[in-house]
Design a protein around this motif. Structure first.
Motif, PDB file in Angstrom:
ATOM      1  N   ASP A   1       0.866  -1.181   0.000  1.00  0.00           N
ATOM      2  CA  ASP A   1       0.000   0.000   0.000  1.00  0.00           C
ATOM      3  C   ASP A   1       0.901   1.228   0.000  1.00  0.00           C
ATOM      4  O   ASP A   1       1.620   1.491   0.966  1.00  0.00           O
TER       5      ASP A   1
ATOM      6  N   ARG B   1       0.186   4.254   0.315  1.00  0.00           N
ATOM      7  CA  ARG B   1      -0.141   5.240   1.361  1.00  0.00           C
ATOM      8  C   ARG B   1       0.666   4.940   2.622  1.00  0.00           C
ATOM      9  O   ARG B   1       1.083   5.858   3.332  1.00  0.00           O
TER      10      ARG B   1
ATOM     11  N   PRO C   1       5.070   5.305   1.176  1.00  0.00           N
ATOM     12  CA  PRO C   1       5.314   6.247   0.075  1.00  0.00           C
ATOM     13  C   PRO C   1       6.775   6.265  -0.382  1.00  0.00           C
ATOM     14  O   PRO C   1       7.056   6.597  -1.537  1.00  0.00           O
TER      15      PRO C   1
END
Length: 401
Positions: free
Chosen positions: A313, A315, A318
């Motif tokens: 993921d 998010r 990053p």
């Protein structure tokens, strides 16, 4: 008997390498060892393995080591070299026929290139050497007849799953010709895999270095938490195996039992499994094409509760996205990425910034230095310097956590 030069002798990879050497005293001898400033640990290594040469990149540490060894009455004393030039001199010495390159970060670049220039066989654990100078590194290997074998657990796993034609052509593999569909690079997801996103701003350095599976140094542990480590490994894998972005995929695998996989066009997937112990890939690199005991117990499959896999993921990670994007931009971007990350992680470990500031700092540097040229060693080092300066300025604008 193979004479070995160990660059990064006091770190986690160095320690594991010495354990493998100790298990095979008739096959390997430690000719030379290099480290940064850990005098106590280097003194222990000198006493246990009696290397003929030692180098400390910290000049004060080198002089302290010499003084301590002289006062102890140890004989014979090794030759003790000082500073970065001493480490590079040690890497150039042809009597260390096999070089394990395990110096963490950009500091390992010059020594490993010196080893390549004199045609050494290199066990590569310093991923930054390829992140910063992938094409230059392989051009140097080819020009001087040097050979490289991967020591990072994931890259060793990929290496072991590929056919021999690819193993013998690192840097120029024909993956398509070998029937490879995709390389599946696995990562544990680090200690914050299940932490609520809103809580990441308050995690500490102590939390980040508490890895759930692997025993690693502080910097690499933080990189594992952000998955920047996996991003750097993605870049390294592209150079090692001559892989396009379409031939690469990152998969989170919390148990760290499957160290990576290779998917083939006929639907087969080969995976390398084992305990999370760096002695296994070290032993594989040292003995290739043979295998030697690594004092690592085999997996007990009946004791495994299950193996799970998931997509990362961005998010939550990053920094991983930044690394993948930098690999598409070019060598200047990957060099700047690595430099900015080293500066930011050091600041986080010192408590000067919060955990999310690592990503923010790297992103700022990449946006400010979008098209740096990094082909020659001089250009690479200049790119590294500019990125560190930019990261320092970005950190200066941030409040302490």
């Amino acid at each position: 008997m193979t004479a070995l030069t160990l660059l990064g002798a006091t770190g986690s990879i160095g320690t594991s390498t010495l354990e493998v050497l100790a298990a095979h005293p008739r096959e390997y001898t430690l000719y030379a060892a290099a480290a940064g400033r850990n005098v106590e640990r280097m003194e222990e290594i000198v006493r246990a393995f009696a290397p003929r040469k030692v180098a400390m990149s910290d000049v004060g540490a080198a002089r302290m080591l010499k003084e301590r060894l002289q006062l102890s009455g140890l004989t014979p004393l090794p030759e003790i070299l000082e500073g970065e030039s001493g480490v590079c001199e040690l890497a150039r010495d042809p009597q260390g026929e096999y070089v394990v390159a395990a110096i963490v970060g950009a500091a390992g670049l010059k020594p490993v290139l010196e080893a390549a220039r004199r045609g050494a066989t290199i066990g590569l654990a310093n991923k930054e050497a390829l992140v910063m100078s992938g094409r230059l590194f392989f051009d140097t290997l080819k020009a001087h007849g040097a050979v490289v074998y991967p020591i990072d657990s994931e890259h060793s796993a990929i290496f072991q799953c590929l056919p021999e034609s690819c193993q013998r052509e690192l840097g120029a593999c024909d993956l398509k010709g070998a029937g490879v569909r995709r390389i599946l690079l696995t990562g544990s997801g680090g200690p914050f895999r299940n932490t609520p996103l809103e809580d990441l701003a308050s995690v500490t350095a102590a939390d980040a270095i508490r890895h759930p599976v692997w025993s690693m140094g502080p910097k690499i542990s933080v990189d594992s938490a952000t998955m920047m480590n996996k991003g750097l490994e993605y870049i390294e894998a592209r150079y090692l195996f001559n892989a396009t972005p379409e031939e690469m995929e990152i998969v989170i695998h919390p148990q760290s039992v499957v160290h990576s996989m290779v998917s083939f066009i006929d639907g087969a997937v080969l995976a390398q499994l084992g305990r999370p112990d760096m002695k296994t890939p070290i032993a594989r690199a040292l003995a290739y094409p043979e295998r030697i005991a690594a004092t690592v117990d085999p997996l007990d499959f009946t004791a495994l509760s299950g193996l799970s896999f998931m997509a990362p993921d961005f998010r939550r990670y990053p920094c991983l996205r930044l690394a993948i994007e930098a690999s598409l931009t070019g060598q200047g971007a990957t060099t700047a990425l690595n430099a900015a990350n080293e500066v930011a992680v050091a600041a986080f470990l010192e408590g000067r910034i919060c955990y999310p500031d690592i990503y923010a700092t790297v992103e700022t540097v990449l946006s400010e230095l979008p098209s740096l040229k990094a082909e020659s060693l001089e250009e690479i080092l200049d790119c590294d310097r500019q990125a560190r300066e930019s990261a320092g300025k970005a950190l200066g604008a941030r409040k302490a956590c």
